[in-house]
Design a protein around this motif. Structure first.
Motif, PDB file in Angstrom:
ATOM      1  N   THR A 119       0.830  -1.191   0.000  1.00  0.00           N
ATOM      2  CA  THR A 119       0.000   0.000   0.000  1.00  0.00           C
ATOM      3  C   THR A 119       0.872   1.252   0.000  1.00  0.00           C
ATOM      4  N   HIS A 120       1.902   1.262   0.831  1.00  0.00           N
ATOM      5  CA  HIS A 120       2.730   2.470   0.920  1.00  0.00           C
ATOM      6  C   HIS A 120       3.432   2.785  -0.403  1.00  0.00           C
ATOM      7  N   GLU A 121       3.812   1.775  -1.167  1.00  0.00           N
ATOM      8  CA  GLU A 121       4.460   2.027  -2.463  1.00  0.00           C
ATOM      9  C   GLU A 121       3.494   2.671  -3.444  1.00  0.00           C
ATOM     10  N   ILE A 122       2.256   2.241  -3.423  1.00  0.00           N
ATOM     11  CA  ILE A 122       1.227   2.853  -4.276  1.00  0.00           C
ATOM     12  C   ILE A 122       1.029   4.309  -3.870  1.00  0.00           C
ATOM     13  N   LEU A 123       0.879   4.558  -2.584  1.00  0.00           N
ATOM     14  CA  LEU A 123       0.646   5.918  -2.106  1.00  0.00           C
ATOM     15  C   LEU A 123       1.818   6.837  -2.419  1.00  0.00           C
ATOM     16  N   GLU A 124       3.034   6.326  -2.337  1.00  0.00           N
ATOM     17  CA  GLU A 124       4.210   7.131  -2.686  1.00  0.00           C
ATOM     18  C   GLU A 124       4.254   7.442  -4.178  1.00  0.00           C
ATOM     19  N   ALA A 125       3.761   6.526  -4.992  1.00  0.00           N
ATOM     20  CA  ALA A 125       3.814   6.692  -6.450  1.00  0.00           C
ATOM     21  C   ALA A 125       2.750   7.642  -6.987  1.00  0.00           C
ATOM     22  N   ILE A 126       1.690   7.887  -6.213  1.00  0.00           N
ATOM     23  CA  ILE A 126       0.614   8.766  -6.690  1.00  0.00           C
ATOM     24  C   ILE A 126       0.303   9.861  -5.659  1.00  0.00           C
ATOM     25  N   PRO A 127       1.238  10.792  -5.450  1.00  0.00           N
ATOM     26  CA  PRO A 127       1.005  11.846  -4.456  1.00  0.00           C
ATOM     27  C   PRO A 127      -0.195  12.730  -4.806  1.00  0.00           C
ATOM     28  N   GLU A 128      -0.564  12.791  -6.101  1.00  0.00           N
ATOM     29  CA  GLU A 128      -1.700  13.610  -6.503  1.00  0.00           C
ATOM     30  C   GLU A 128      -3.030  13.070  -5.973  1.00  0.00           C
ATOM     31  N   LEU A 129      -3.033  11.868  -5.424  1.00  0.00           N
ATOM     32  CA  LEU A 129      -4.236  11.311  -4.800  1.00  0.00           C
ATOM     33  C   LEU A 129      -4.797  12.282  -3.772  1.00  0.00           C
ATOM     34  N   ARG A 130      -3.927  12.962  -3.040  1.00  0.00           N
ATOM     35  CA  ARG A 130      -4.350  13.888  -1.983  1.00  0.00           C
ATOM     36  C   ARG A 130      -5.200  15.041  -2.512  1.00  0.00           C
ATOM     37  N   GLU A 131      -5.117  15.294  -3.827  1.00  0.00           N
ATOM     38  CA  GLU A 131      -5.881  16.392  -4.431  1.00  0.00           C
ATOM     39  C   GLU A 131      -7.329  16.008  -4.736  1.00  0.00           C
ATOM     40  N   PHE A 132      -7.682  14.728  -4.650  1.00  0.00           N
ATOM     41  CA  PHE A 132      -9.010  14.276  -5.058  1.00  0.00           C
ATOM     42  C   PHE A 132      -9.983  14.302  -3.880  1.00  0.00           C
ATOM     43  N   ARG A 133     -11.094  15.008  -4.082  1.00  0.00           N
ATOM     44  CA  ARG A 133     -12.153  15.066  -3.078  1.00  0.00           C
ATOM     45  C   ARG A 133     -12.931  13.756  -3.069  1.00  0.00           C
ATOM     46  N   VAL A 134     -13.263  13.276  -4.265  1.00  0.00           N
ATOM     47  CA  VAL A 134     -13.986  12.021  -4.429  1.00  0.00           C
ATOM     48  C   VAL A 134     -13.568  11.417  -5.763  1.00  0.00           C
ATOM     49  N   GLY A 135     -13.531  10.101  -5.844  1.00  0.00           N
ATOM     50  CA  GLY A 135     -13.148   9.492  -7.106  1.00  0.00           C
ATOM     51  C   GLY A 135     -12.892   8.004  -6.977  1.00  0.00           C
ATOM     52  N   MET A 136     -12.117   7.514  -7.946  1.00  0.00           N
ATOM     53  CA  MET A 136     -11.814   6.084  -8.000  1.00  0.00           C
ATOM     54  C   MET A 136     -10.351   5.905  -8.378  1.00  0.00           C
ATOM     55  N   PHE A 137      -9.695   5.016  -7.656  1.00  0.00           N
ATOM     56  CA  PHE A 137      -8.325   4.606  -7.960  1.00  0.00           C
ATOM     57  C   PHE A 137      -8.408   3.230  -8.591  1.00  0.00           C
ATOM     58  N   HIS A 138      -7.692   3.057  -9.691  1.00  0.00           N
ATOM     59  CA  HIS A 138      -7.646   1.756 -10.342  1.00  0.00           C
ATOM     60  C   HIS A 138      -6.182   1.373 -10.527  1.00  0.00           C
ATOM     61  N   ALA A 139      -5.848   0.125 -10.208  1.00  0.00           N
ATOM     62  CA  ALA A 139      -4.496  -0.403 -10.408  1.00  0.00           C
ATOM     63  C   ALA A 139      -4.597  -1.671 -11.241  1.00  0.00           C
ATOM     64  N   PHE A 140      -3.693  -1.803 -12.202  1.00  0.00           N
ATOM     65  CA  PHE A 140      -3.670  -2.959 -13.100  1.00  0.00           C
ATOM     66  C   PHE A 140      -2.230  -3.425 -13.253  1.00  0.00           C
ATOM     67  N   ILE A 141      -1.965  -4.709 -13.000  1.00  0.00           N
ATOM     68  CA  ILE A 141      -0.617  -5.251 -13.164  1.00  0.00           C
ATOM     69  C   ILE A 141      -0.518  -5.899 -14.542  1.00  0.00           C
ATOM     70  N   GLN A 142       0.524  -5.557 -15.282  1.00  0.00           N
ATOM     71  CA  GLN A 142       0.683  -5.992 -16.666  1.00  0.00           C
ATOM     72  C   GLN A 142       1.475  -7.296 -16.771  1.00  0.00           C
ATOM     73  N   HIS A 143       1.040  -8.291 -16.034  1.00  0.00           N
ATOM     74  CA  HIS A 143       1.761  -9.564 -16.035  1.00  0.00           C
ATOM     75  C   HIS A 143       0.771 -10.706 -15.833  1.00  0.00           C
ATOM     76  N   THR A 144       1.147 -11.902 -16.270  1.00  0.00           N
ATOM     77  CA  THR A 144       0.267 -13.070 -16.163  1.00  0.00           C
ATOM     78  C   THR A 144       0.681 -14.027 -15.051  1.00  0.00           C
ATOM     79  N   SER A 145       1.710 -13.679 -14.303  1.00  0.00           N
ATOM     80  CA  SER A 145       2.147 -14.565 -13.225  1.00  0.00           C
ATOM     81  C   SER A 145       2.320 -13.803 -11.906  1.00  0.00           C
TER      82      SER A 145
END
Length: 121
Positions: A1-27
């Motif tokens: 979780t902390h790595e995601i939060l560090e990678a998207i500091p602009e999250l703090r600017e959102f009043r309401v919304g949706m975060f989506h994460a997708f891993i580009q691998h099959t394993s």
């Protein structure tokens, strides 16, 4: 979780919304699970190894004995997460955390695509 939060500091600017994460691998997978007890990841891994053991007679073995079990685990757990955003924070439960689950014995680098949508404050 902390790595995601560090990678998207602009999250703090959102009043309401949706975060989506997708891993580009099959394993490898992305999951939400308990994030307090270190026994949880160990127990999850042991359970998945029982469900998809390397000793199963898989047809797809060209990339090693851990490859097909990794595909099975990724198919079961999934490759993406969607988490609501409220007042600049992910609305995870008290005990929830985001995990990148590596299913190969010697996994390489992994790429996660993160998307933010919503209204900024």
């Amino acid at each position: 979780t902390h790595e995601i939060l560090e990678a998207i500091p602009e999250l703090r600017e959102f009043r309401v919304g949706m975060f989506h994460a997708f891993i580009q691998h099959t394993s490898a997978s992305l999951i939400i699970s308990e994030n307090a007890d270190p026994d949880v990841p160990r127990d999850l891994e042991a359970s998945l190894n029982d469900i998809a053991p390397e000793s199963f007679p898989y047809a797809h073995t060209a990339e090693g004995p851990d490859d097909m079990p990794a595909h099975v685990k990724a198919a079961l757990l999934g490759t993406s997460l969607s988490i609501p955003i409220h007042k600049g924070s992910l609305l995870l439960g008290v005990w929830q955390g985001i995990y990148l689950c590596e299913h190969r014995n010697q996994g390489g680098s992994r790429r996660v695509v993160a998307t933010l949508q919503g209204d900024r404050g």
